[in-house]
Design an enzyme around this catalytic site. Structure first.
Site, short mmCIF file in Angstrom:
data_model
loop_
_atom_site.label_atom_id
_atom_site.label_comp_id
_atom_site.label_asym_id
_atom_site.label_seq_id
_atom_site.Cartn_x
_atom_site.Cartn_y
_atom_site.Cartn_z
N THR A 27 0.84 -1.19 0.00
CA THR A 27 0.00 0.00 0.00
C THR A 27 0.88 1.24 0.00
OG1 THR A 27 -1.85 -1.08 1.07
CG2 THR A 27 -1.62 1.29 1.46
N ALA A 58 -2.89 -3.51 -2.15
CA ALA A 58 -4.28 -3.87 -1.87
C ALA A 58 -5.21 -2.81 -2.46
CB ALA A 58 -4.48 -3.98 -0.37
N HIS A 176 -6.84 -10.92 -0.50
CA HIS A 176 -6.16 -10.50 0.74
C HIS A 176 -6.97 -11.02 1.93
CE1 HIS A 176 -3.83 -8.41 3.57
NE2 HIS A 176 -3.86 -7.18 3.10
N ASN A 179 -3.60 -10.16 7.68
CA ASN A 179 -3.33 -8.86 8.33
C ASN A 179 -4.51 -8.19 9.00
OD1 ASN A 179 -0.87 -9.48 7.28
ND2 ASN A 179 -0.79 -7.84 5.77
N TYR A 181 -7.70 -7.87 8.16
CA TYR A 181 -8.78 -7.27 7.37
C TYR A 181 -9.99 -8.21 7.33
CZ TYR A 181 -5.19 -3.87 6.57
OH TYR A 181 -4.21 -2.91 6.78
N ARG A 228 -3.80 -14.87 0.22
CA ARG A 228 -2.79 -14.50 1.22
C ARG A 228 -3.35 -14.65 2.63
NH1 ARG A 228 1.20 -9.28 2.43
NH2 ARG A 228 3.02 -10.57 2.03
N ASN A 236 -3.23 -5.06 13.37
CA ASN A 236 -4.66 -4.71 13.41
C ASN A 236 -5.39 -5.43 14.55
OD1 ASN A 236 -4.79 -2.74 11.40
ND2 ASN A 236 -4.91 -4.28 9.77
N GLY A 317 8.95 -7.08 0.37
CA GLY A 317 8.19 -5.84 0.46
C GLY A 317 9.09 -4.64 0.47
#
Ligand code: FNR
Length: 363
Positions: A27, A58, A176, A179, A181, A228, A236, A317
């Site tokens: 991102t 994303a 996704h 993480n 979400y 993923r 988060n 990354g």
């Protein structure tokens, strides 16, 4: 020359990739008007086209799926046109690019939501911490717990977004589900306390992931879809229990789709991970396909995981942010450019398209 396994070809779905160095989804908060990608974004990705595979940042599947300023969408015609600039330029440069499909769930804020509505989630449980809004950081709100009919609507949003990604010229898509979400919120019991078909048992908590995957595969076929997962992630405010059981079940359930790959964020990405044994090596015998491993790798540590047979590709990354020619640098074991964190999230071309290649540095 080098005999690094990282730099050997590998088959991913229908594609023969020239190397196993993947650009991780990143991102960067630099979308243009109406959250459509621009020529600047195309330049950034094209600079990195020597990756075996690029996974895009994303991209929200709907206005509701958004959780941060200036992240690109994949739900409007204008966004599809913007992404075409990216895919055409990457292909021209000889690369391949998958789009990462995103719904943030509770990791949003009413100021980012259509009509100022509350963010949505499996259950009405606020995350600890703060949301990134256009007006700065703001405490997370208690999300609206999705009704069953609303869940079906979101699955349909994933399907439409997958179709849009195809129209935009991508080579595939990555779901996704990591993480913290929305999909991860359904998977884990700290965020999912539903008592209907989407909560309670591990089978029920995995239902949403499988419905989304089914919808996306209906557009692309399994072999151009990746998923993923972050089995040990705490980002988060994720604090699920039963991680080994939950993710083992999810990974085995995904086998039915014949996916392009499973993309795992490793425990090594966390300072103090729960269930540190849940590495790609752990899931190797459970998943019948290609595995991408991500999380804090450099050239040698990434190559070691490939040599050990625990994964097939390594995603980078931060090193890909600062080294557009990362595979070439690995080939000659060159020094890497340091990355500047202050320009990770948002801003202009600085810290985005101005990191030098080796060729430029030694010219
Ligand atoms: C990320 N990461 C990430 N992950 C993801 O699935 N989708 C995303 O959009 C992002 N965005 C993002 C932005 C930035 C600036 C960073 C640093 C990270 C996580 C990323 O894909 C990767 O898993 C981690 O960065 C760990 O790998 P490295 O950086 O240690 O190689």
């Amino acid at each position: 020359m080098t005999d690094l396994r990282l730099l050997t070809p590998v088959q991913v779905g229908p594609y023969t990739l020239p190397n196993r160095v993947v650009m991780a989804p990143l991102t960067r908060n630099r979308a243009g008007a109406n959250l459509a990608p621009t020529a600047l974004n195309a330049e950034y990705y094209t600079q990195r086209a020597s990756a075996g595979l690029i996974i895009s940042e994303a991209s929200q599947i709907s206005p509701q799926g958004m959780g941060y300023p200036n992240t690109p969408g994949i739900y409007s015609a204008e966004q599809v046109e913007g992404w075409k600039l990216v895919t055409e330029a990457v292909h021209q440069a000889g690369g391949r690019i998958f789009l990462q499909l995103w719904h943030v769930g509770r990791i949003s804020h009413s100021s980012l939501q259509p009509g100022g509505a509350l963010p949505v989630a499996p259950s009405a449980i606020a995350p600890a911490g703060e949301a990134a809004t256009y007006e700065g950081m703001a405490p997370f709100e208690t999300p609206h717990a999705l009704e069953v009919e609303e869940i079906a609507g979101i699955v349909e949003d994933y399907r439409k977004a997958a179709q849009n990604a195809m129209d935009a010229g991508f080579d595939g898509v990555e779901i996704h589900a990591a993480n913290g979400y929305l999909i991860d919120q359904f998977l884990q019991d700290s965020t999912n306390q539903r008592t209907d078909a989407y909560g309670g048992s591990i089978e029920n908590r995995t239902r949403f992931l499988l419905e989304v995957t089914e919808a996306v595969v209906s557009v692309w076929g399994g072999d151009r879809v990746g998923v993923r997962l972050a089995p040990t992630g705490t980002f988060n405010d994720m604090a699920g229990s039963q991680r080994a059981e939950t993710f083992s079940y999810a990974v085995q359930a995904l086998n039915r789709f014949g996916l392009a790959y499973l993309h795992l964020v490793e425990p090594r990405a966390d300072l103090n991970p729960p269930a540190p044994e849940l590495t790609s090596g752990y899931f190797r015998s459970l998943f019948e396909g290609t595995i991408i491993s991500a999380g804090g790798y450099d050239r040698d540590s990434g190559n070691e995981v490939l040599e050990a047979g625990d994964a097939d590709l390594i995603a980078y990354g931060r090193w890909f942010i600062s080294n557009p020619d990362l595979p070439q640098r690995f080939a000659v074991n060159a020094e890497l450019n340091e990355y500047d964190r202050s320009s990770f999230y948002g801003g202009d071309e600085r810290g985005y398209i101005d990191y030098p290649t080796l060729e430029l540095q030694t010219a």
